[in-house]
Enzyme design. Structure first.
Site: not given
Length: 469
Positions: A369-370, A386, A389, A421, A424-425
């Site tokens: 994940h970025p 991403s 999101e 970090f 789920a934005v």
């Protein structure tokens, strides 16, 4: 490995059937006409009938006719049918007849009365016997005989099919025969589509609970009052659901030799009066329901996850867990079925694959994940998912100070835990994301690893919701 039973159906929020005139419930009566089609040595069978009569604990008599059993069935044709016929014609209700072909052939006056009242006459098979041990070829032959004899006797072929004492092959054979609907299902309160060999067939499910057969089974109805109370409660529940926007179908099964008895017919009459005392009630035949469903809810051709081969499945869902196609590969190997063709169902399968992976494998998903609003985002090198999101939470439009805050927290978090970090934005805005950073960085690594995995699963859920029902 595919599991063929559909445990999801129409899902937690069933579709609006859009019944005619905005009806809140469709009340559908079936009159089973079986008298003269039951097991009997006189019909060439090996033994007498033992099912659904007034004789408690009846057993088949091999090689012998059973006078008591036969005369109970005779009552249905001689008296019970006519009582039900008068009742429904007086009420202006047209039931569907599930007519056993050999029984219809032995009841020409009853068939004439059905036709004169414009009742739908569906086929109840060639004979009213048990088909579980029949070969596919023999059952197929009986279905063909049923259609042929029904057409001779009624004057037109049946459009609906209910075998009743069915085998595991019955529905497939019914679809093969080309009926407009099949009724050998008790799986729902709305019609639904099913496929056999890639071709759709419409199911209009039937009932065994709101059914007078329970007068002839252990722990069934003992009096007409019990039957009426059950029908009324069923109607009230479904009618209230219809008023709340979730209309359904109430199916009621009757038999001439059972409900046609006066003490039970009175309960049926009370229920008819009760149901007709409500507004927005539709009293259709089954073929009317089938035609309505076909016109308003046609079969939708779509490639369902549980029906995909592995390459197609991985191509479609390999990116749900960030850059981790192995999750989709392992999920495909699970026992997938129709219940996994929704966002919730497929999410469960993918999460099972993720949860049972090793710690190092799950860590690999986390590190794939970025960073939020990090270097990849600035270089526009995020995945399409991403990018969307992060934009949903406004992370593509940060002030200089916000960039600095995110950069500082990203660095501190990654140095402490060894993975970026993850949150789920779509559940957050910028302020709540920063607050979560500050709160979670105080966790120990095991606690935070578990929380990051939960967030990965939540992100996957959102992604699937964009793709599936």
């Amino acid at each position: 490995m595919r599991y063929d039973r559909d445990m999801r159906g129409h899902g937690p929020n069933s579709r609006d059937p859009a019944w005619p005139d905005d009806a809140k419930i469709a009340v559908q009566f079936v009159v089973n006409y079986e008298e003269g089609g039951e097991n009997s040595v006189a019909h060439g069978d090996a033994a007498s009938e033992a099912f659904l009569s007034e004789i408690v604990g009846a057993a088949a008599w091999p090689g012998q006719r059973h006078w008591n059993m036969e005369t109970i069935y005779d009552y249905g044709a001689r008296a019970g049918f006519w009582r039900l016929h008068r009742m429904f014609t007086a009420a202006g209700i047209r039931p569907t007849v599930f007519g056993v072909a050999t029984a219809l052939a032995r009841g020409p006056e009853q068939v004439a009365a059905m036709k004169a009242a414009d009742w739908e006459i569906a086929t109840h098979g060639y004979k009213w016997i048990e088909y579980k041990d029949y070969s596919t070829e023999d059952e197929r032959d009986h279905i063909a005989r049923a259609i042929a004899l029904h057409t001779e006797v009624v004057g037109s072929p049946p459009r609906g099919f209910y075998q009743g004492r069915a085998s595991m092959n019955t529905a497939h054979l019914g679809a093969e025969a080309g009926f407009d609907y099949l009724a050998d299902s008790y799986a729902d309160e709305l019609p639904y589509w099913i496929t056999f060999d890639g071709e759709p067939s419409l199911i209009v499910p039937y009932t065994l609970d709101a059914n007078d057969m329970r007068f002839a089974t252990p722990q069934g109805f003992n009096s007409g009052d019990q039957f009426y109370a059950y029908l009324k409660d069923s109607f009230d529940t479904l009618y209230a659901e219809g008023q709340a926007g979730a209309a359904k179908m109430m199916s009621i099964g009757l038999h001439c030799r059972l409900a046609g008895r006066p003490g039970r017919a009175a309960a049926v009459q009370r229920f008819i009066d009760y149901a007709q005392g409500h507004s927005d009630v539709w009293f259709p035949t089954r073929i009317e329901i089938a035609d309505h469903w076909r016109a308003n809810h046609p079969y939708q051709t779509q490639l369902r996850p549980s029906e995909m081969d592995k390459p197609a499945f991985v191509a479609a869902y390999g990116g749900i867990f960030e850059h981790s196609v192995w999750v989709a590969e392992r999920a495909h190997a699970l026992e997938l079925g129709p219940a996994h063709d929704s966002a919730a169902g497929l999410h469960n399968a993918l999460c099972r694959a993720f949860r049972t992976a090793s710690g190092d494998e799950r860590l690999g998903v986390l590190t794939a994940h970025p960073d939020l609003a990090g270097k990849l985002a600035a270089a526009k090198r995020l995945t399409e998912e991403s990018t969307s999101e992060q934009a949903s939470a406004g992370l593509d439009a940060l002030t200089a100070q916000e960039h600095a805050d995110f950069s500082r927290l990203n660095t501190a978090y990654t140095e402490k835990f060894g993975f970026p970090f993850i949150i789920a934005v779509r559940d957050h805005d910028k302020a709540s994301i920063l607050a979560a950073y500050e709160r979670r960085i105080a966790n120990d690594r095991d606690t935070e690893f578990a929380e990051a995995c939960r967030q990965v699963e939540r992100i996957a859920e959102f992604r699937l919701m964009d793709l599936l029902p």
